[in-house]
Design a protein around this motif. Structure first.
Motif, PDB file in Angstrom:
ATOM      1  N   LYS A 138       0.875  -1.171   0.000  1.00 45.42           N
ATOM      2  CA  LYS A 138       0.000   0.000   0.000  1.00 45.42           C
ATOM      3  C   LYS A 138       0.911   1.220   0.000  1.00 45.42           C
ATOM      4  O   LYS A 138       1.447   1.621   1.019  1.00 45.42           O
ATOM      5  CB  LYS A 138      -0.927   0.026   1.202  1.00 45.42           C
ATOM      6  CG  LYS A 138      -1.910   1.199   1.125  1.00 45.42           C
ATOM      7  CD  LYS A 138      -2.729   1.353   2.388  1.00 45.42           C
ATOM      8  CE  LYS A 138      -3.608   2.590   2.274  1.00 45.42           C
ATOM      9  NZ  LYS A 138      -4.279   2.919   3.551  1.00 45.42           N
ATOM     10  N   VAL A 140       2.101   5.144  -0.597  1.00 47.11           N
ATOM     11  CA  VAL A 140       1.655   6.527  -0.484  1.00 47.11           C
ATOM     12  C   VAL A 140       2.777   7.433  -0.974  1.00 47.11           C
ATOM     13  O   VAL A 140       3.955   7.057  -0.933  1.00 47.11           O
ATOM     14  CB  VAL A 140       1.275   6.871   0.969  1.00 47.11           C
ATOM     15  CG1 VAL A 140      -0.056   6.249   1.360  1.00 47.11           C
ATOM     16  CG2 VAL A 140       2.356   6.435   1.952  1.00 47.11           C
ATOM     17  N   ASN A 153      -7.855  13.169  -3.373  1.00 49.32           N
ATOM     18  CA  ASN A 153      -8.646  12.026  -3.823  1.00 49.32           C
ATOM     19  C   ASN A 153      -8.612  10.834  -2.870  1.00 49.32           C
ATOM     20  O   ASN A 153      -9.587  10.089  -2.786  1.00 49.32           O
ATOM     21  CB  ASN A 153      -8.142  11.559  -5.197  1.00 49.32           C
ATOM     22  CG  ASN A 153      -8.020  12.698  -6.179  1.00 49.32           C
ATOM     23  OD1 ASN A 153      -8.847  13.602  -6.185  1.00 49.32           O
ATOM     24  ND2 ASN A 153      -6.980  12.674  -6.997  1.00 49.32           N
ATOM     25  N   ARG A 154      -7.482  10.653  -2.174  1.00 48.43           N
ATOM     26  CA  ARG A 154      -7.321   9.487  -1.311  1.00 48.43           C
ATOM     27  C   ARG A 154      -6.523   9.864  -0.068  1.00 48.43           C
ATOM     28  O   ARG A 154      -5.802  10.863  -0.064  1.00 48.43           O
ATOM     29  CB  ARG A 154      -6.592   8.355  -2.056  1.00 48.43           C
ATOM     30  CG  ARG A 154      -7.359   7.745  -3.205  1.00 48.43           C
ATOM     31  CD  ARG A 154      -6.513   6.744  -3.961  1.00 48.43           C
ATOM     32  NE  ARG A 154      -6.042   5.668  -3.098  1.00 48.43           N
ATOM     33  CZ  ARG A 154      -5.069   4.820  -3.432  1.00 48.43           C
ATOM     34  NH1 ARG A 154      -4.449   4.950  -4.595  1.00 48.43           N
ATOM     35  NH2 ARG A 154      -4.717   3.868  -2.606  1.00 48.43           N
ATOM     36  N   CYS A 155      -6.647   9.034   0.962  1.00 49.86           N
ATOM     37  CA  CYS A 155      -5.897   9.273   2.199  1.00 49.86           C
ATOM     38  C   CYS A 155      -4.400   9.161   1.910  1.00 49.86           C
ATOM     39  O   CYS A 155      -3.940   8.128   1.404  1.00 49.86           O
ATOM     40  CB  CYS A 155      -6.324   8.272   3.251  1.00 49.86           C
ATOM     41  SG  CYS A 155      -5.541   8.545   4.867  1.00 49.86           S
ATOM     42  N   TYR A 184      -8.068  10.449   8.025  1.00 53.01           N
ATOM     43  CA  TYR A 184      -8.085  11.250   6.794  1.00 53.01           C
ATOM     44  C   TYR A 184      -8.510  12.679   7.111  1.00 53.01           C
ATOM     45  O   TYR A 184      -7.931  13.657   6.627  1.00 53.01           O
ATOM     46  CB  TYR A 184      -9.043  10.592   5.797  1.00 53.01           C
ATOM     47  CG  TYR A 184      -8.934  11.037   4.354  1.00 53.01           C
ATOM     48  CD1 TYR A 184      -8.062  12.035   3.943  1.00 53.01           C
ATOM     49  CD2 TYR A 184      -9.732  10.418   3.383  1.00 53.01           C
ATOM     50  CE1 TYR A 184      -7.991  12.421   2.618  1.00 53.01           C
ATOM     51  CE2 TYR A 184      -9.659  10.788   2.046  1.00 53.01           C
ATOM     52  CZ  TYR A 184      -8.792  11.796   1.669  1.00 53.01           C
ATOM     53  OH  TYR A 184      -8.723  12.177   0.344  1.00 53.01           O
ATOM     54  N   HIS A 214     -11.357  -4.778   3.197  1.00 46.97           N
ATOM     55  CA  HIS A 214     -11.530  -3.693   2.235  1.00 46.97           C
ATOM     56  C   HIS A 214     -12.857  -3.803   1.498  1.00 46.97           C
ATOM     57  O   HIS A 214     -13.515  -2.801   1.237  1.00 46.97           O
ATOM     58  CB  HIS A 214     -10.376  -3.690   1.230  1.00 46.97           C
ATOM     59  CG  HIS A 214      -9.031  -3.591   1.874  1.00 46.97           C
ATOM     60  ND1 HIS A 214      -8.701  -2.599   2.759  1.00 46.97           N
ATOM     61  CD2 HIS A 214      -7.937  -4.386   1.770  1.00 46.97           C
ATOM     62  CE1 HIS A 214      -7.445  -2.768   3.166  1.00 46.97           C
ATOM     63  NE2 HIS A 214      -6.972  -3.849   2.583  1.00 46.97           N
ATOM     64  N   GLU A 226     -18.453  10.038   3.292  1.00 49.53           N
ATOM     65  CA  GLU A 226     -17.896  10.687   2.100  1.00 49.53           C
ATOM     66  C   GLU A 226     -18.413  12.129   1.970  1.00 49.53           C
ATOM     67  O   GLU A 226     -17.674  13.026   1.566  1.00 49.53           O
ATOM     68  CB  GLU A 226     -18.252   9.892   0.843  1.00 49.53           C
ATOM     69  CG  GLU A 226     -17.602   8.515   0.739  1.00 49.53           C
ATOM     70  CD  GLU A 226     -16.121   8.559   0.432  1.00 49.53           C
ATOM     71  OE1 GLU A 226     -15.575   9.665   0.249  1.00 49.53           O
ATOM     72  OE2 GLU A 226     -15.503   7.481   0.382  1.00 49.53           O
ATOM     73  N   TYR A 247     -15.356  13.891  -7.283  1.00 45.83           N
ATOM     74  CA  TYR A 247     -14.768  12.758  -6.577  1.00 45.83           C
ATOM     75  C   TYR A 247     -15.711  12.190  -5.524  1.00 45.83           C
ATOM     76  O   TYR A 247     -15.663  10.994  -5.226  1.00 45.83           O
ATOM     77  CB  TYR A 247     -13.433  13.153  -5.955  1.00 45.83           C
ATOM     78  CG  TYR A 247     -12.297  13.055  -6.949  1.00 45.83           C
ATOM     79  CD1 TYR A 247     -11.766  11.817  -7.300  1.00 45.83           C
ATOM     80  CD2 TYR A 247     -11.774  14.188  -7.568  1.00 45.83           C
ATOM     81  CE1 TYR A 247     -10.748  11.713  -8.232  1.00 45.83           C
ATOM     82  CE2 TYR A 247     -10.756  14.091  -8.509  1.00 45.83           C
ATOM     83  CZ  TYR A 247     -10.244  12.850  -8.835  1.00 45.83           C
ATOM     84  OH  TYR A 247      -9.240  12.747  -9.769  1.00 45.83           O
ATOM     85  N   ARG A 251     -16.409   8.277  -5.509  1.00 43.40           N
ATOM     86  CA  ARG A 251     -16.165   7.492  -4.306  1.00 43.40           C
ATOM     87  C   ARG A 251     -17.455   6.880  -3.768  1.00 43.40           C
ATOM     88  O   ARG A 251     -17.465   5.747  -3.288  1.00 43.40           O
ATOM     89  CB  ARG A 251     -15.488   8.363  -3.243  1.00 43.40           C
ATOM     90  CG  ARG A 251     -14.026   8.696  -3.567  1.00 43.40           C
ATOM     91  CD  ARG A 251     -13.458   9.688  -2.555  1.00 43.40           C
ATOM     92  NE  ARG A 251     -13.439   9.134  -1.211  1.00 43.40           N
ATOM     93  CZ  ARG A 251     -12.377   8.585  -0.630  1.00 43.40           C
ATOM     94  NH1 ARG A 251     -11.223   8.508  -1.304  1.00 43.40           N
ATOM     95  NH2 ARG A 251     -12.433   8.122   0.595  1.00 43.40           N
ATOM     96  N   TYR A 266     -10.337  -2.960  -5.587  1.00 50.87           N
ATOM     97  CA  TYR A 266      -9.393  -2.525  -4.566  1.00 50.87           C
ATOM     98  C   TYR A 266      -8.042  -3.212  -4.746  1.00 50.87           C
ATOM     99  O   TYR A 266      -6.990  -2.568  -4.760  1.00 50.87           O
ATOM    100  CB  TYR A 266      -9.972  -2.841  -3.188  1.00 50.87           C
ATOM    101  CG  TYR A 266      -9.155  -2.301  -2.039  1.00 50.87           C
ATOM    102  CD1 TYR A 266      -9.388  -1.035  -1.526  1.00 50.87           C
ATOM    103  CD2 TYR A 266      -8.133  -3.065  -1.468  1.00 50.87           C
ATOM    104  CE1 TYR A 266      -8.642  -0.540  -0.478  1.00 50.87           C
ATOM    105  CE2 TYR A 266      -7.382  -2.574  -0.417  1.00 50.87           C
ATOM    106  CZ  TYR A 266      -7.645  -1.313   0.080  1.00 50.87           C
ATOM    107  OH  TYR A 266      -6.895  -0.831   1.111  1.00 50.87           O
ATOM    108  N   LEU A 270      -5.733  -0.422  -6.529  1.00 49.66           N
ATOM    109  CA  LEU A 270      -5.289   0.404  -5.413  1.00 49.66           C
ATOM    110  C   LEU A 270      -4.163  -0.236  -4.611  1.00 49.66           C
ATOM    111  O   LEU A 270      -3.702   0.336  -3.634  1.00 49.66           O
ATOM    112  CB  LEU A 270      -6.471   0.711  -4.484  1.00 49.66           C
ATOM    113  CG  LEU A 270      -7.664   1.401  -5.157  1.00 49.66           C
ATOM    114  CD1 LEU A 270      -8.743   1.719  -4.121  1.00 49.66           C
ATOM    115  CD2 LEU A 270      -7.226   2.675  -5.868  1.00 49.66           C
TER     116      LEU A 270
END
Length: 278
Positions: A138, A140, A153-155, A184, A214, A226, A247, A251, A266, A270
């Motif tokens: 994962k 980042v 868009n994402r954490c 987040y 997930h 969200e 977004y 989401r 996922y 991701l």
């Protein structure tokens, strides 16, 4: 350098996993923490209590146990723990994950070399049951600009790897109620207030993600969360209203997908499968 580890323990945790967690942050760690603050988020039962007592006996005074009379949820439990941390640099950890043996050494070195950074984490490898199966990365982003863009868009942080300055987090109100997304929410407030952030390119932790976790992140409760995220982005001007709304729709659509399809998306898009080295 003095630093605190902040952990919250819930009664549903497996004592074996908690044991492995403590082994990784104490027995196997090249640089031991100055202090470990363990928040008991409500009553934890006999087995977990026995495990905690074993580690209290082994570690001694550096392990500070903070019992809460009832379960309050992760965000509130961490806020209570932050009040009990003796040092300004606080490192997060979850009770079912396993640190690499050099995690704290690498993070301390980064702090010493980057005095302006107030929040940073690193990469994680995910596994189901056995750490030997950890082969899903994962990832980042690492630089400030990359993180600011990614956060739209994402954490942008792996919560269980982060280290942050306690005074900064408290000045921003700490963790706030945001169903499934307390972390987040906090990261957006840190970024939105122009603090310097980063991530190490190194894997710092092995994260346990078994039982289709997930794929279960779906349903109308998540859509409400969200919407709260959307409102926060607009308030902080993290993202333009047009893209923030776009977004939110994307989401939210994912949150309504069947669990098996969501799990496939996922794991395919991701996460990155990594080759094991012998």
């Amino acid at each position: 350098m003095n630093f605190s580890i902040l952990i919250s323990l819930y009664y549903k945790e497996n004592p074996k996993f908690l044991d492995q967690c403590f082994e990784s942050i104490w027995d196997s760690q090249m640089t031991k923490p100055t202090e470990i603050v363990l928040v008991l988020d409500g009553p934890i039962g006999e087995e977990l209590t026995a495990c905690v007592q074993k580690w209290q006996s082994k570690i001694g005074s550096p392990l500070k146990v903070v019992p809460l009379p009832q379960n309050v949820g992760l965000g509130k439990a961490l806020n209570e723990g932050l009040k009990q941390c003796s040092y300004n640099w606080v490192f997060r950890m979850d009770t079912d994950d396993i640190c690499t043996s050099d995690r704290f050494e690498k993070q301390i070195k980064f702090i010493e070399q980057n005095p302006n950074v107030v929040l940073f984490g690193g990469q994680i490898l995910e596994f189901d049951q056995n750490i030997s199966d950890a082969d899903v990365l994962k990832a980042v982003p690492t630089t400030y600009e990359q993180i600011k863009k990614f956060a739209q868009n994402r954490c942008p942080f792996n919560h269980m790897t982060v280290a942050y300055k306690r005074d900064v987090i408290l000045s921003l109100g700490g963790y706030q109620h945001h169903l499934f997304m307390e972390d987040y929410n906090l990261w957006l407030r840190v970024i939105g207030n122009d603090y310097q952030v980063a991530n190490l390119p190194d894997v710092l932790l092995y994260a346990r993600v078994g039982n289709g976790m997930h794929a279960r992140r779906k349903g109308f409760q998540y859509i409400k969360s969200e919407k709260q995220l959307l409102d926060l982005k607009k308030q902080l001007k993290i993202q333009s209203p047009f893209y923030a709304n776009m977004y939110f729709i994307v989401r939210s659509t994912f949150r309504l997908m069947p669990a098996n399809l969501l799990g496939k998306i996922y794991n395919t898009f991701l996460r990155k499968k990594v080759e094991k080295t012998e």
